[in-house]
Design a protein around this motif. Structure first.
Motif, mmCIF file in Angstrom:
data_model
loop_
_atom_site.group_PDB
_atom_site.id
_atom_site.type_symbol
_atom_site.label_atom_id
_atom_site.label_comp_id
_atom_site.label_asym_id
_atom_site.label_seq_id
_atom_site.Cartn_x
_atom_site.Cartn_y
_atom_site.Cartn_z
ATOM 1 N N MET A 99 -1.823 6.650 -2.715
ATOM 2 C CA MET A 99 -1.200 7.693 -1.899
ATOM 3 C C MET A 99 -0.694 7.055 -0.441
ATOM 4 S SD MET A 99 -3.195 11.059 -0.015
ATOM 5 C CE MET A 99 -2.385 11.817 1.336
ATOM 6 N N PRO A 100 0.481 7.312 -0.034
ATOM 7 C CA PRO A 100 1.088 6.782 1.032
ATOM 8 C C PRO A 100 0.350 7.138 2.332
ATOM 9 C CG PRO A 100 2.947 7.880 -0.402
ATOM 10 C CD PRO A 100 1.868 8.318 -0.961
ATOM 11 N N PHE A 101 0.330 6.299 3.308
ATOM 12 C CA PHE A 101 -0.347 6.587 4.661
ATOM 13 C C PHE A 101 0.566 6.473 5.690
ATOM 14 C CE2 PHE A 101 -0.531 2.215 5.336
ATOM 15 C CZ PHE A 101 -0.795 1.338 4.025
ATOM 16 N N GLY A 102 0.054 7.075 6.783
ATOM 17 C CA GLY A 102 1.132 7.044 7.703
ATOM 18 C C GLY A 102 0.350 6.799 9.055
ATOM 19 N N ILE A 103 1.319 6.784 10.124
ATOM 20 C CA ILE A 103 1.052 6.254 11.300
ATOM 21 C C ILE A 103 -0.366 6.946 12.135
ATOM 22 C CG2 ILE A 103 3.162 4.929 11.765
ATOM 23 C CD1 ILE A 103 3.909 7.305 13.526
ATOM 24 N N ASP A 104 -0.428 8.276 11.806
ATOM 25 C CA ASP A 104 -1.471 8.868 12.371
ATOM 26 C C ASP A 104 -3.028 8.816 11.631
ATOM 27 O OD1 ASP A 104 0.477 9.942 14.161
ATOM 28 O OD2 ASP A 104 0.933 11.617 13.005
ATOM 29 N N GLN A 105 -3.095 8.314 10.663
ATOM 30 C CA GLN A 105 -4.099 8.020 9.811
ATOM 31 C C GLN A 105 -4.913 6.774 10.606
ATOM 32 O OE1 GLN A 105 -2.358 8.503 5.629
ATOM 33 N NE2 GLN A 105 -4.346 8.110 5.595
ATOM 34 N N ARG A 106 -6.242 6.773 10.362
ATOM 35 C CA ARG A 106 -6.910 5.560 10.694
ATOM 36 C C ARG A 106 -7.424 4.839 9.383
ATOM 37 N NH1 ARG A 106 -10.442 3.471 14.386
ATOM 38 N NH2 ARG A 106 -12.198 2.437 13.598
ATOM 39 N N LEU A 107 -6.953 3.641 9.261
ATOM 40 C CA LEU A 107 -6.797 2.727 8.204
ATOM 41 C C LEU A 107 -7.925 1.988 8.134
ATOM 42 C CD1 LEU A 107 -2.968 1.575 7.900
ATOM 43 C CD2 LEU A 107 -4.078 3.571 6.788
ATOM 44 N N VAL A 108 -8.713 1.874 6.973
ATOM 45 C CA VAL A 108 -9.790 0.807 6.720
ATOM 46 C C VAL A 108 -9.309 0.201 5.412
ATOM 47 C CG1 VAL A 108 -12.221 0.715 6.224
ATOM 48 C CG2 VAL A 108 -11.571 2.570 7.606
ATOM 49 N N ILE A 109 -9.261 -1.069 5.493
ATOM 50 C CA ILE A 109 -8.733 -1.808 4.364
ATOM 51 C C ILE A 109 -9.797 -3.112 4.102
ATOM 52 C CG2 ILE A 109 -6.332 -1.202 4.916
ATOM 53 C CD1 ILE A 109 -5.898 -4.307 5.963
ATOM 54 N N SER A 110 -9.787 -3.614 3.048
ATOM 55 C CA SER A 110 -10.630 -4.758 2.593
ATOM 56 C C SER A 110 -10.119 -5.835 3.313
ATOM 57 C CB SER A 110 -10.602 -5.033 1.131
ATOM 58 O OG SER A 110 -9.415 -5.288 0.620
ATOM 59 N N LYS A 111 -10.949 -6.818 3.368
ATOM 60 C CA LYS A 111 -10.588 -8.146 3.850
ATOM 61 C C LYS A 111 -9.646 -8.785 2.839
ATOM 62 C CE LYS A 111 -13.044 -10.718 6.569
ATOM 63 N NZ LYS A 111 -14.185 -11.497 7.181
ATOM 64 N N THR A 112 -10.014 -8.724 1.468
ATOM 65 C CA THR A 112 -8.740 -9.268 0.617
ATOM 66 C C THR A 112 -7.519 -8.708 1.088
ATOM 67 O OG1 THR A 112 -10.526 -9.651 -1.030
ATOM 68 C CG2 THR A 112 -8.301 -9.290 -1.878
ATOM 69 N N ASP A 113 -7.223 -7.352 1.203
ATOM 70 C CA ASP A 113 -6.081 -6.821 1.459
ATOM 71 C C ASP A 113 -5.359 -7.287 2.714
ATOM 72 O OD1 ASP A 113 -5.943 -5.534 -0.995
ATOM 73 O OD2 ASP A 113 -6.478 -3.420 -0.418
ATOM 74 N N ASP A 163 -12.866 -3.448 6.577
ATOM 75 C CA ASP A 163 -14.155 -3.084 5.890
ATOM 76 C C ASP A 163 -15.071 -4.519 5.803
ATOM 77 O OD1 ASP A 163 -16.162 -1.492 4.694
ATOM 78 O OD2 ASP A 163 -15.416 -2.045 2.747
ATOM 79 N N GLY A 164 -16.197 -4.058 6.551
ATOM 80 C CA GLY A 164 -17.178 -5.242 6.644
ATOM 81 C C GLY A 164 -17.246 -6.139 7.704
ATOM 82 N N ASP A 165 -16.148 -5.929 8.669
ATOM 83 C CA ASP A 165 -16.000 -6.942 9.796
ATOM 84 C C ASP A 165 -16.773 -6.308 10.831
ATOM 85 O OD1 ASP A 165 -14.747 -8.546 11.635
ATOM 86 O OD2 ASP A 165 -13.088 -7.138 12.256
ATOM 87 N N SER A 166 -17.827 -7.142 11.061
ATOM 88 C CA SER A 166 -18.902 -6.705 12.124
ATOM 89 C C SER A 166 -18.375 -7.230 13.699
ATOM 90 C CB SER A 166 -20.147 -7.728 12.018
ATOM 91 O OG SER A 166 -19.657 -9.086 11.859
#
Length: 412
Positions: free
Chosen positions: A1-15, A263-266
């Motif tokens: 699903m496309p995401f937009g500039i108002d969303q809070r993004l959480v992505i994996s370290k791989t991505d 995700d997982g970034d401390s």
């Protein structure tokens, strides 16, 4: 699903790694070089670091070889010295930059020099005038032809002490009064800016706050994903007064960058992605990714920030050129190995130009990387291509390579 500039993004370290690699044009199969592709790469990176070390090849040539292959170097020289779509200037080091960015750099030229340097330049106005008179009368000239007409010697605790002509040219270059117009026998050739800069170039300086904001956007795009400190290291290293955090906050309000959590970034640092990169990030998150294997210059834009390299890739990379030989862990000159979205090891190459041999003094994989047959093929293919690029007829390996590959190498 496309995401937009108002969303809070959480992505994996791989991505996050994959976006960084894609933003640096190091993903997918390598394409042959042409002028359009080269300019696309340069507009993404925004600069190529110049470095005098040439154990294998000049760093800026290796950076382009990793992305576009051996055909990029002659194209680069044409763009730099003939078309003048590029020029040499100072980022946090000497670098090749884009002429279209001249208004951004002009802001920094206009702010130069600092008081102490200005006092030295003024005290040596006779030398300054001598340089301009000769350049205006004779065109491009090397440093060695100018007479030292200084009144006050340049004082330094380092190697520049007493090198008055070199210092004056360096200061005039940083102030935008002269430019590098070529090289002869290893020396830079100098010309006045009016003579060398293409006439159609916009010479009007951006306001400093706008120049800094433009550079921040360039940095975030080039890095793919970046913290404040990463932006500083990419474009503002050694500059302590640029309000990078407030610039990024303003760009966020203007919806040009968005905050991202890995995700997982401390760590407590906020990562940012430029909105121009959202489509690429979305494609990566949906599984559209194709990595490849290549070797990187130790000064490559992807890994020039050692702390970020370790944070994102878990790869501790240090330059051992200035480490005493007995204390080196790997070797004098090291090229990291990028394999897919990982940095999996490093090679220590050296060109024996007399014998026309690329000598691999060591090949070291990270402890968790298995020396498979496929990996052997990918790395040796890159080394063979590197040998061809630097004019070597063969590759010669020492015994400092993974044991499972030794027999294959000795048979090849």
């Amino acid at each position: 699903m496309p995401f937009g500039i108002d969303q809070r993004l959480v992505i994996s370290k791989t991505d996050a790694r994959r976006l960084a690699i894609a933003s640096q044009h190091l993903a997918a199969p390598q394409q042959g070089a042409d002028e359009e592709k080269l300019m696309t790469v340069l507009r993404s990176l925004r600069y190529l670091q110049l470095d005098p070390v040439s154990v294998v090849a000049p760093s800026h040539e290796l950076v382009l070889w990793s992305r576009l292959g051996s055909g990029a170097t002659p194209l680069l020289n044409n763009l730099l010295w003939r078309q003048r779509s590029l020029f040499e200037y100072w980022v946090y080091c000497a670098a090749i930059v884009l002429t279209e960015d001249y208004p951004m750099y002009r802001a920094h030229m206009n702010a130069y020099p600092p008081k102490s340097t200005a006092e030295w330049i003024n005290a040596n106005d006779k030398l300054r005038q001598h340089i301009f008179e000769r350049l205006q009368a004779e065109g491009a000239l090397p440093t060695s032809v100018f007479e030292d007409l200084s009144t006050v010697a340049w004082k330094s605790s380092g190697w520049t002490a007493g090198r008055n002509v070199e210092r004056m040219l360096q200061f005039l270059w940083l102030g935008g009064e002269v430019m590098v117009t070529g090289r002869a026998s290893g020396q830079r050739l100098w010309a006045t800016t009016d003579a060398h800069l293409p006439q159609e170039t916009d010479r009007e300086a951006l306001p400093m706050d706008l120049a800094n904001a433009v550079a921040v956007e360039h940095a975030v795009r080039a890095l793919g994903i970046a913290r404040v400190g990463d932006v500083k290291q990419y474009f503002f290293r050694f500059q302590s007064r640029v309000p990078l955090r407030s610039i990024l906050e303003r760009l966020q309000r203007e919806q040009k960058v968005i905050p991202v959590e890995i995700d997982g970034d401390s760590s407590k640092h906020t990562w940012f992605v430029h909105t121009d990169s959202l489509q690429a990030l979305e494609a990566i998150r949906e599984g559209s990714w194709e990595g490849r294997t290549t070797l990187l210059s130790p000064f490559d834009n992807l890994i020039s920030d050692r702390e970020r390299t370790e944070q994102l890739w878990g790869f501790a990379f240090r330059n051992e050129m200035y480490v005493p030989k007995a204390l080196r862990k790997y070797g004098y000159y090291l090229m990291p190995i990028l394999h897919g979205d990982r940095l999996i090891g490093r090679v220590s190459p050296k060109v024996d130009r007399r014998r026309r041999i690329l000598c691999i003094e060591g090949l070291y994989l990270e402890p968790d990387v298995l020396p498979t047959a496929d990996l052997y093929h990918d790395i040796t293919e890159n080394l063979n291509d590197l040998a061809s690029f630097v004019g070597a007829d063969a590759v010669e390996y020492s015994n400092l390579v993974p044991d499972p590959w030794l027999a294959k190498l000795h048979r090849s």
